[in-house]
Design a protein around this motif. Structure first.
Motif, PDB file in Angstrom:
ATOM      1  N   ARG A  31       0.833  -1.210   0.000  1.00 43.12           N
ATOM      2  CA  ARG A  31       0.000   0.000   0.000  1.00 43.12           C
ATOM      3  C   ARG A  31       0.867   1.259   0.000  1.00 43.12           C
ATOM      4  N   ILE A  32       2.005   1.209   0.686  1.00 38.70           N
ATOM      5  CA  ILE A  32       2.909   2.352   0.755  1.00 38.70           C
ATOM      6  C   ILE A  32       3.478   2.651  -0.628  1.00 38.70           C
ATOM      7  N   PHE A  33       3.924   1.619  -1.333  1.00 38.79           N
ATOM      8  CA  PHE A  33       4.447   1.803  -2.680  1.00 38.79           C
ATOM      9  C   PHE A  33       3.372   2.365  -3.604  1.00 38.79           C
ATOM     10  N   LEU A  34       2.184   1.796  -3.551  1.00 38.05           N
ATOM     11  CA  LEU A  34       1.121   2.230  -4.447  1.00 38.05           C
ATOM     12  C   LEU A  34       0.703   3.668  -4.170  1.00 38.05           C
ATOM     13  N   ALA A  35       0.636   4.057  -2.915  1.00 38.97           N
ATOM     14  CA  ALA A  35       0.281   5.441  -2.596  1.00 38.97           C
ATOM     15  C   ALA A  35       1.338   6.394  -3.148  1.00 38.97           C
ATOM     16  N   ASP A  36       2.599   6.002  -3.097  1.00 37.95           N
ATOM     17  CA  ASP A  36       3.668   6.835  -3.646  1.00 37.95           C
ATOM     18  C   ASP A  36       3.551   6.931  -5.161  1.00 37.95           C
ATOM     19  N   VAL A  37       3.320   5.809  -5.811  1.00 35.39           N
ATOM     20  CA  VAL A  37       3.213   5.783  -7.264  1.00 35.39           C
ATOM     21  C   VAL A  37       2.013   6.589  -7.749  1.00 35.39           C
ATOM     22  N   LEU A  38       0.928   6.485  -7.028  1.00 36.89           N
ATOM     23  CA  LEU A  38      -0.315   7.134  -7.452  1.00 36.89           C
ATOM     24  C   LEU A  38      -0.455   8.534  -6.874  1.00 36.89           C
ATOM     25  N   HIS A  39       0.646   9.145  -6.508  1.00 38.32           N
ATOM     26  CA  HIS A  39       0.697  10.543  -6.061  1.00 38.32           C
ATOM     27  C   HIS A  39      -0.240  10.820  -4.895  1.00 38.32           C
ATOM     28  N   GLY A  40      -0.303   9.893  -3.943  1.00 38.84           N
ATOM     29  CA  GLY A  40      -1.096  10.106  -2.739  1.00 38.84           C
ATOM     30  C   GLY A  40      -2.574   9.832  -2.889  1.00 38.84           C
ATOM     31  N   ASN A  41      -3.008   9.298  -4.015  1.00 42.96           N
ATOM     32  CA  ASN A  41      -4.419   8.966  -4.203  1.00 42.96           C
ATOM     33  C   ASN A  41      -4.720   7.676  -3.440  1.00 42.96           C
ATOM     34  N   GLU A  42      -5.115   7.842  -2.178  1.00 42.24           N
ATOM     35  CA  GLU A  42      -5.281   6.703  -1.267  1.00 42.24           C
ATOM     36  C   GLU A  42      -6.390   5.741  -1.726  1.00 42.24           C
ATOM     37  N   LYS A  43      -7.480   6.275  -2.254  1.00 40.65           N
ATOM     38  CA  LYS A  43      -8.590   5.399  -2.682  1.00 40.65           C
ATOM     39  C   LYS A  43      -8.158   4.518  -3.847  1.00 40.65           C
ATOM     40  N   VAL A  48      -6.245  -0.710  -6.104  1.00 40.61           N
ATOM     41  CA  VAL A  48      -5.234  -1.495  -6.823  1.00 40.61           C
ATOM     42  C   VAL A  48      -4.638  -2.551  -5.901  1.00 40.61           C
ATOM     43  N   ASN A  49      -4.369  -2.176  -4.671  1.00 37.03           N
ATOM     44  CA  ASN A  49      -3.815  -3.114  -3.698  1.00 37.03           C
ATOM     45  C   ASN A  49      -4.771  -4.290  -3.482  1.00 37.03           C
ATOM     46  N   LEU A  93       8.078 -22.363  -1.894  1.00 34.58           N
ATOM     47  CA  LEU A  93       8.828 -21.850  -3.033  1.00 34.58           C
ATOM     48  C   LEU A  93       7.929 -21.045  -3.975  1.00 34.58           C
ATOM     49  N   VAL A  94       6.728 -21.534  -4.237  1.00 30.75           N
ATOM     50  CA  VAL A  94       5.799 -20.807  -5.101  1.00 30.75           C
ATOM     51  C   VAL A  94       5.393 -19.489  -4.447  1.00 30.75           C
ATOM     52  N   LEU A  95       5.122 -19.509  -3.141  1.00 28.39           N
ATOM     53  CA  LEU A  95       4.788 -18.269  -2.436  1.00 28.39           C
ATOM     54  C   LEU A  95       5.951 -17.280  -2.498  1.00 28.39           C
ATOM     55  N   GLY A  96       7.167 -17.778  -2.348  1.00 29.13           N
ATOM     56  CA  GLY A  96       8.335 -16.910  -2.435  1.00 29.13           C
ATOM     57  C   GLY A  96       8.481 -16.291  -3.815  1.00 29.13           C
ATOM     58  N   VAL A  97       8.285 -17.090  -4.849  1.00 34.18           N
ATOM     59  CA  VAL A  97       8.362 -16.569  -6.214  1.00 34.18           C
ATOM     60  C   VAL A  97       7.254 -15.542  -6.458  1.00 34.18           C
ATOM     61  N   MET A  98       6.047 -15.831  -5.993  1.00 37.04           N
ATOM     62  CA  MET A  98       4.937 -14.884  -6.149  1.00 37.04           C
ATOM     63  C   MET A  98       5.232 -13.593  -5.374  1.00 37.04           C
ATOM     64  N   HIS A  99       5.790 -13.729  -4.194  1.00 39.19           N
ATOM     65  CA  HIS A  99       6.141 -12.553  -3.391  1.00 39.19           C
ATOM     66  C   HIS A  99       7.176 -11.693  -4.122  1.00 39.19           C
ATOM     67  N   LEU A 100       8.221 -12.335  -4.631  1.00 31.64           N
ATOM     68  CA  LEU A 100       9.246 -11.595  -5.360  1.00 31.64           C
ATOM     69  C   LEU A 100       8.681 -10.958  -6.624  1.00 31.64           C
ATOM     70  N   ALA A 101       7.781 -11.656  -7.301  1.00 31.23           N
ATOM     71  CA  ALA A 101       7.151 -11.091  -8.499  1.00 31.23           C
ATOM     72  C   ALA A 101       6.320  -9.863  -8.138  1.00 31.23           C
ATOM     73  N   ASN A 102       5.570  -9.931  -7.040  1.00 32.10           N
ATOM     74  CA  ASN A 102       4.782  -8.775  -6.604  1.00 32.10           C
ATOM     75  C   ASN A 102       5.677  -7.596  -6.246  1.00 32.10           C
ATOM     76  N   VAL A 103       6.746  -7.861  -5.514  1.00 35.66           N
ATOM     77  CA  VAL A 103       7.670  -6.785  -5.132  1.00 35.66           C
ATOM     78  C   VAL A 103       8.306  -6.186  -6.385  1.00 35.66           C
ATOM     79  N   VAL A 105       7.047  -6.078  -9.460  1.00 35.67           N
ATOM     80  CA  VAL A 105       6.039  -5.284 -10.176  1.00 35.67           C
ATOM     81  C   VAL A 105       5.787  -3.965  -9.453  1.00 35.67           C
ATOM     82  N   LEU A 106       5.627  -4.003  -8.135  1.00 33.38           N
ATOM     83  CA  LEU A 106       5.406  -2.770  -7.383  1.00 33.38           C
ATOM     84  C   LEU A 106       6.588  -1.810  -7.532  1.00 33.38           C
ATOM     85  N   ASN A 107       7.800  -2.333  -7.484  1.00 37.28           N
ATOM     86  CA  ASN A 107       8.980  -1.492  -7.639  1.00 37.28           C
ATOM     87  C   ASN A 107       9.047  -0.908  -9.048  1.00 37.28           C
ATOM     88  N   LYS A 108       8.685  -1.699 -10.048  1.00 38.00           N
ATOM     89  CA  LYS A 108       8.675  -1.216 -11.439  1.00 38.00           C
ATOM     90  C   LYS A 108       7.656  -0.091 -11.589  1.00 38.00           C
TER      91      LYS A 108
END
Length: 144
Positions: A31-43, A48-49, A93-103, A105-108
């Motif tokens: 949520r912190i990353f998304l709020a930063d990306v979306l210029h503070g648009n919390e809703k 998206v989160n 392992l699948v959860l770890g891969v999904m977690h890394l994929a989410n991180v 994408v959020l970072n991108k």
């Protein structure tokens, strides 16, 4: 009760609990990353989160369900632990891969937002300067 059924129940309980824990962690911190990306648009960040979390649940619960079946019967406690360790190890392992994929994408998304913000000049234009009459290609004026 058949030990294979016990293995299924324990596997489902642990697999579902791990999926929920990882999804909540991703949701809370993403949520912190998304709020930063979306210029503070919390809703919008919250919406998206939520969509990302739902997708995460669908993919991981689907995998846990598909990976439930056991080819060999579980006859003793040792086979029960071996079956659970393999199944839960793959789920982790699948959860770890999904977690890394989410991180990733959020970072991108976050980097794209930062790049867009850096392209906007900090101060708007305040006037203009007329071009030099001779131009940069003209020979210098004679001296003397």
């Amino acid at each position: 009760m058949d030990l294979t059924v016990v293995a299924y129940i324990v596997y489902l309980l642990i697999g579902v609990a791990l999926t929920i824990w990882v999804a909540r962690t991703l949701s809370r911190n993403g949520r912190i990353f998304l709020a930063d990306v979306l210029h503070g648009n919390e809703k919008l960040a919250e919406a998206v989160n939520h969509l990302l979390v739902v997708g995460f649940y669908l993919v991981n619960f689907g995998f846990v369900a598909l990976y439930l079946s056991q080819d060999d019967a579980v006859l003793d406690a040792r086979a029960l632990f071996e079956a659970l360790s393999v199944k839960l190890g793959v789920v982790l392992l699948v959860l770890g891969v999904m977690h890394l994929a989410n991180v990733y994408v959020l970072n991108k998304i976050r980097r794209r937002g930062v790049m867009e913000r850096e392209q906007v000049p900090p101060v708007g234009p305040q006037g203009w300067t007329a071009p030099h009459k001779a131009g940069p290609w003209a020979p210098p004026a004679p001296q003397g």
